[in-house]
Design a protein around this motif. Structure first.
Motif: not given
Length: 210
Positions: A11-12, A18-22, A121-132, A161-167
């Motif tokens: 769920v998390v 689903l959240s919008p971002g780059p 775009v994903t790897l250089l997003n510091p928010k993603a690193l902080i989140f995980v 991840h793949f299902m949502i983004y490919f969607g």
């Protein structure tokens, strides 16, 4: 983990993706401007980068990186610079053709650049690193073997991840008819580029606010 923990984790992760971002914007842009296959390769780039972030966090490197303020600032600056570069590139990009022959040519010539764009775009997003780095320890038991737990969490997140983004990409591909003329598609590309610039400037601004 028990089944309740897996559900909570799913769920998390779903809410995050689903959240919008780059990364979401790029998936939509690729779906609008390329075939579904090419857009899917871009999504694989997003997924691969996120899996790498999960592995970094699982090994403890994420915590170390976040503890080094200079390194985190460097990541932010590089990430912001790349988003601005991508924004300018998309803003100035010519409109691609949407007929079948052009789509097939796009698949033949552009898969690697599309994959790389999404990956960085994903790897250089510091928010993603902080989140995980904050999320993963909550779902890993120190009394159990680490590798099976990490593999399971990675597989679950990769599928979602793949299902949502490919969607997102597939939906954008289906909506091409709404912007089928060159003028509307050029306007969409410029809006995408401008939005990436906003993301980049906002990230760069966060560096000077810390």
């Amino acid at each position: 983990m028990n089944i309740d923990q897996y559900i909570t984790y799913a769920v998390v992760i779903t809410v995050l993706f689903l959240s919008p971002g780059p990364s979401v914007l790029l998936a939509v842009h690729n779906g609008m401007n390329h075939s579904k296959k090419v857009a899917g390769l871009g999504v694989l780039g997003n997924v691969a980068a996120f899996q790498l972030l999960l592995i970094i966090s699982a090994t403890g490197l994420g915590t170390v990186m976040l503890a080094l303020s200079e390194l985190l600032i460097l990541i932010k600056v590089i990430g912001a610079t790349y988003l601005c570069y991508l924004g300018i590139k998309l803003y100035r990009a010519p409109v691609t053709q949407t007929n079948a022959d052009s789509m097939q040519s796009s698949l033949h010539h552009q898969p690697w650049p599309i994959f790389k764009q999404a990956f960085w775009v994903t790897l250089l997003n510091p928010k993603a690193l902080i989140f995980v780095s904050a999320l993963l320890p909550q779902f890993i038991s120190p009394t159990l073997a680490l590798i099976p737990q990490v593999v399971t969490l990675c597989v679950v997140s990769a599928l979602i991840h793949f299902m949502i983004y490919f969607g997102y990409a597939a939906l954008a591909s289906q909506l091409k008819q709404l912007v089928e003329n060159d003028e509307k598609r050029q306007r969409f590309n410029k809006m995408s580029g401008f939005t990436f610039l906003i993301f980049g400037v906002a990230m760069l601004g966060s560096v000077y606010m810390t």
